[in-house]
Scaffold this motif. Structure first.
Motif, mmCIF file in Angstrom:
data_model
loop_
_atom_site.group_PDB
_atom_site.id
_atom_site.type_symbol
_atom_site.label_atom_id
_atom_site.label_comp_id
_atom_site.label_asym_id
_atom_site.label_seq_id
_atom_site.Cartn_x
_atom_site.Cartn_y
_atom_site.Cartn_z
ATOM 1 N N LEU A 44 9.094 1.510 1.865
ATOM 2 C CA LEU A 44 9.907 1.549 3.085
ATOM 3 C C LEU A 44 9.116 2.107 4.264
ATOM 4 O O LEU A 44 9.129 1.532 5.348
ATOM 5 C CB LEU A 44 11.161 2.396 2.858
ATOM 6 C CG LEU A 44 12.300 1.710 2.130
ATOM 7 C CD1 LEU A 44 13.392 2.712 1.796
ATOM 8 C CD2 LEU A 44 12.861 0.588 2.975
ATOM 9 N N ALA A 45 8.426 3.204 4.044
ATOM 10 C CA ALA A 45 7.665 3.829 5.132
ATOM 11 C C ALA A 45 6.565 2.904 5.637
ATOM 12 O O ALA A 45 6.428 2.679 6.844
ATOM 13 C CB ALA A 45 7.074 5.155 4.663
ATOM 14 N N GLY B 105 9.092 7.369 -5.466
ATOM 15 C CA GLY B 105 7.966 7.454 -4.541
ATOM 16 C C GLY B 105 7.506 6.084 -4.085
ATOM 17 O O GLY B 105 7.172 5.880 -2.917
ATOM 18 N N ALA B 106 7.516 5.121 -5.000
ATOM 19 C CA ALA B 106 7.098 3.763 -4.651
ATOM 20 C C ALA B 106 8.065 3.140 -3.656
ATOM 21 O O ALA B 106 7.649 2.507 -2.685
ATOM 22 C CB ALA B 106 7.010 2.899 -5.904
ATOM 23 N N ILE C 215 1.998 7.012 -6.669
ATOM 24 C CA ILE C 215 1.033 8.035 -7.104
ATOM 25 C C ILE C 215 1.535 9.427 -6.744
ATOM 26 O O ILE C 215 1.548 10.334 -7.568
ATOM 27 C CB ILE C 215 -0.355 7.770 -6.484
ATOM 28 C CG1 ILE C 215 -0.952 6.506 -7.104
ATOM 29 C CG2 ILE C 215 -1.284 8.960 -6.688
ATOM 30 C CD1 ILE C 215 -2.193 6.004 -6.396
ATOM 31 N N LEU C 216 1.992 9.571 -5.494
ATOM 32 C CA LEU C 216 2.485 10.877 -5.068
ATOM 33 C C LEU C 216 3.760 11.267 -5.820
ATOM 34 O O LEU C 216 3.950 12.435 -6.169
ATOM 35 C CB LEU C 216 2.734 10.886 -3.563
ATOM 36 C CG LEU C 216 1.475 10.781 -2.701
ATOM 37 C CD1 LEU C 216 1.850 10.655 -1.224
ATOM 38 C CD2 LEU C 216 0.576 11.999 -2.916
ATOM 39 N N GLY C 217 4.616 10.295 -6.074
ATOM 40 C CA GLY C 217 5.840 10.579 -6.826
ATOM 41 C C GLY C 217 5.548 10.991 -8.248
ATOM 42 O O GLY C 217 6.224 11.844 -8.811
ATOM 43 N N LEU D 288 0.826 -1.210 0.000
ATOM 44 C CA LEU D 288 0.000 0.000 0.000
ATOM 45 C C LEU D 288 0.860 1.260 0.000
ATOM 46 O O LEU D 288 0.564 2.234 -0.696
ATOM 47 C CB LEU D 288 -0.941 0.011 1.206
ATOM 48 C CG LEU D 288 -2.116 -0.950 1.129
ATOM 49 C CD1 LEU D 288 -2.887 -0.953 2.453
ATOM 50 C CD2 LEU D 288 -3.035 -0.585 -0.012
ATOM 51 N N GLY D 289 1.926 1.221 0.797
ATOM 52 C CA GLY D 289 2.848 2.364 0.824
ATOM 53 C C GLY D 289 3.500 2.590 -0.526
ATOM 54 O O GLY D 289 3.666 3.733 -0.961
ATOM 55 N N ALA D 290 3.853 1.507 -1.205
ATOM 56 C CA ALA D 290 4.466 1.631 -2.530
ATOM 57 C C ALA D 290 3.477 2.238 -3.523
ATOM 58 O O ALA D 290 3.841 3.113 -4.316
ATOM 59 C CB ALA D 290 4.930 0.265 -3.026
#
Length: 121
Positions: free
Chosen positions: A90-91, A84-85, A71-73, A64-66
């Motif tokens: 990682l986050a 961004g992915a 998308i944000l990247g 989900l973070g990726a």
């Protein structure tokens, strides 16, 4: 296209491996350990380690973070969806791995308390 997938997959595997660390926790006792303490610690650590749903949660959080990071990247001026992915994976993965480790540690503590040991932390 294979390189980003391989990188993201490697990150997920690495983060998932870290999630198991809470199962290795040896708690602090109030008083002298009983003769059965070490055997109980081993059993309780095995119980915590076998909770594989935490690993699935960690992988899901990294994925989900990726996705969110990609998308944000992509929306960024530089359009770095891959960066961004990776950052998102990682986050999400690290956050979930820390949570899984805390839950495994809590299982060890509660298991030992259930076996009559005076665990303080």
């Amino acid at each position: 296209m294979k390189r980003p997938t391989l990188t993201a997959f490697s990150i997920v595997i690495m983060v998932s491996a870290c999630a198991d660390s809470g199962a290795n926790y040896t708690p602090i006792l109030d008083g002298v350990p009983t003769a059965a303490f070490q055997a109980d610690v081993t059993d309780c650590q095995a119980l915590a380690r076998n909770q594989r749903q935490f690993d699935q949660d960690t992988i899901g959080a990294a994925v989900l973070g990726a996705g969110a990071g990609a998308i944000l990247g992509d929306l960024d001026e530089d359009g770095d969806a891959l960066g961004g992915a990776v950052a998102g994976a990682l986050a999400g993965g690290i956050s979930s791995a820390v949570e899984a480790s805390d839950r495994r540690q809590a299982i060890v503590i509660e298991c030992l308390r259930g076996r009559g040991h005076r665990v303080v932390g």
